[in-house]
Design an enzyme around this catalytic site. Structure first.
Site, PDB file in Angstrom:
ATOM      1  N   ASP A   3      -7.950   6.708   1.389  1.00  0.00           N
ATOM      2  CA  ASP A   3      -8.392   5.365   1.035  1.00  0.00           C
ATOM      3  C   ASP A   3      -9.012   4.735   2.272  1.00  0.00           C
ATOM      4  O   ASP A   3      -8.772   5.166   3.403  1.00  0.00           O
ATOM      5  CB  ASP A   3      -7.233   4.509   0.529  1.00  0.00           C
ATOM      6  CG  ASP A   3      -7.707   3.349  -0.334  1.00  0.00           C
ATOM      7  OD1 ASP A   3      -7.796   3.526  -1.566  1.00  0.00           O
ATOM      8  OD2 ASP A   3      -8.020   2.272   0.221  1.00  0.00           O
ATOM      9  N   ARG A  28      -9.118 -15.553   1.235  1.00  0.00           N
ATOM     10  CA  ARG A  28      -8.448 -14.397   1.827  1.00  0.00           C
ATOM     11  C   ARG A  28      -8.448 -14.435   3.355  1.00  0.00           C
ATOM     12  O   ARG A  28      -7.523 -13.932   3.996  1.00  0.00           O
ATOM     13  CB  ARG A  28      -9.127 -13.117   1.336  1.00  0.00           C
ATOM     14  CG  ARG A  28      -8.761 -12.738  -0.094  1.00  0.00           C
ATOM     15  CD  ARG A  28      -7.310 -12.294  -0.143  1.00  0.00           C
ATOM     16  NE  ARG A  28      -6.820 -12.167  -1.493  1.00  0.00           N
ATOM     17  CZ  ARG A  28      -6.380 -11.029  -2.018  1.00  0.00           C
ATOM     18  NH1 ARG A  28      -6.423  -9.922  -1.314  1.00  0.00           N
ATOM     19  NH2 ARG A  28      -5.898 -11.008  -3.242  1.00  0.00           N
TER      20      ARG A  28
END
Length: 281
Positions: free
Chosen positions: A150, A50
């Protein structure tokens, strides 16, 4: 919710090379400290894959040099957290929760003040928009509002727009899709956009549940689903304590069907699997 991603490829040729164990430990510690997320040893390749592309974009030749950047650059630290999390969610996920909300909770919570709901790990917005459709259908003229939060700024940007593919809409009953959605045309063909009247009822905010919460006011219902499975026990205890402080007496807390509060909190009582109620004052 925002959760650790589950798949990643190895860094491409010309990238920073393998992620050393000591370097992985640094990133794992950062994720736990900043987001409360526990990365197991099995996630080492995930982290490498990632972050490799980001390192190439920044022309950095090692994970250690990138970690040093994160220590002094808050914006880049948020970028790294976004890269190391992914979001699996869809409309009307775990539908029995929304049935219980519509058939029992909303009719029961009488009064004239705005009914407030918090989607505490809203990911790309499917959960709060599902809640908004249920509340719009059920509450009539009673005022209501939704706060959706979030950790990831990336998914919040998408959620605020309220635009999804028609494939994403397969879980939405067609009458609701027609009533609350606008079909995309031209360059937006294949997508739909929630109507402004529904979008304006949802306030999207970036909130880290692993730190002191901002002043949100009290809520009648809180959805905290698919979050705690990524926390260790100490983090679960602290997060739930913070969240429950925002729940009105008599209010309801929803977890996912795979989660429970055993050993985490006795401040709320189970009313059915994964649904808890805070005692009346």
């Amino acid at each position: 919710m925002t959760a650790p991603a589950s798949h990643a490829s190895a860094p491409a040729a010309g990238g920073p090379g393998p992620l050393a164990e000591r370097e992985f430990h640094l990133f794992r510690t950062l994720m736990h400290r900043h987001a409360g997320i526990s990365l197991s040893d099995a996630k080492r390749q995930l982290v490498a894959g990632r972050l490799a592309k980001r390192l190439r974009q920044l022309e950095l030749d090692s994970y250690a040099s990138y970690f040093r950047l994160l220590e002094r650059n808050t914006a880049e630290r948020q970028t790294a957290v976004d890269l190391l999390t992914t979001n699996e969610t869809y409309f009307f996920r775990e539908p029995k929760h929304f049935d219980f909300l519509r058939e029992h909770i909303l009719p029961e919570l009488k009064g004239h003040s705005p009914l407030r709901v918090w989607s505490a790990a809203c990911s790309s917005g499917e959960e709060p928009f599902t809640l908004a459709m249920v509340m719009a259908e059920t509450l009539g003229n009673r005022p209501w509002e939704i706060v959706a939060s979030d950790l990831s700024t990336r998914v919040l940007e998408a959620a605020r727009e309220g635009r999804y593919t028609l494939a994403d809409a397969e879980g939405i009953p067609r009458p609701l899709l027609v009533r609350y959605g606008l079909r995309g045309v031209g360059s937006q063909e294949g997508s739909f956009l929630f109507k402004p009247d529904l979008r304006k009822r949802i306030q999207f905010r970036q909130i880290n549940l692993n730190t002191v919460l901002p002043d949100l006011g009290l809520f009648d219902v809180i959805f905290l689903r698919n979050v705690m499975i990524y926390f260790d026990m100490d983090t679960k205890v602290q997060v739930v304590k913070r969240v429950l402080a925002q729940l009105r007496p008599g209010g309801y807390l929803f977890l996912s069907h795979s989660e429970n509060l055993n050993g985490v909190s006795d401040a709320v009582k189970s009313v059915r699997p994964s649904v808890y109620r805070k005692p009346e004052a």
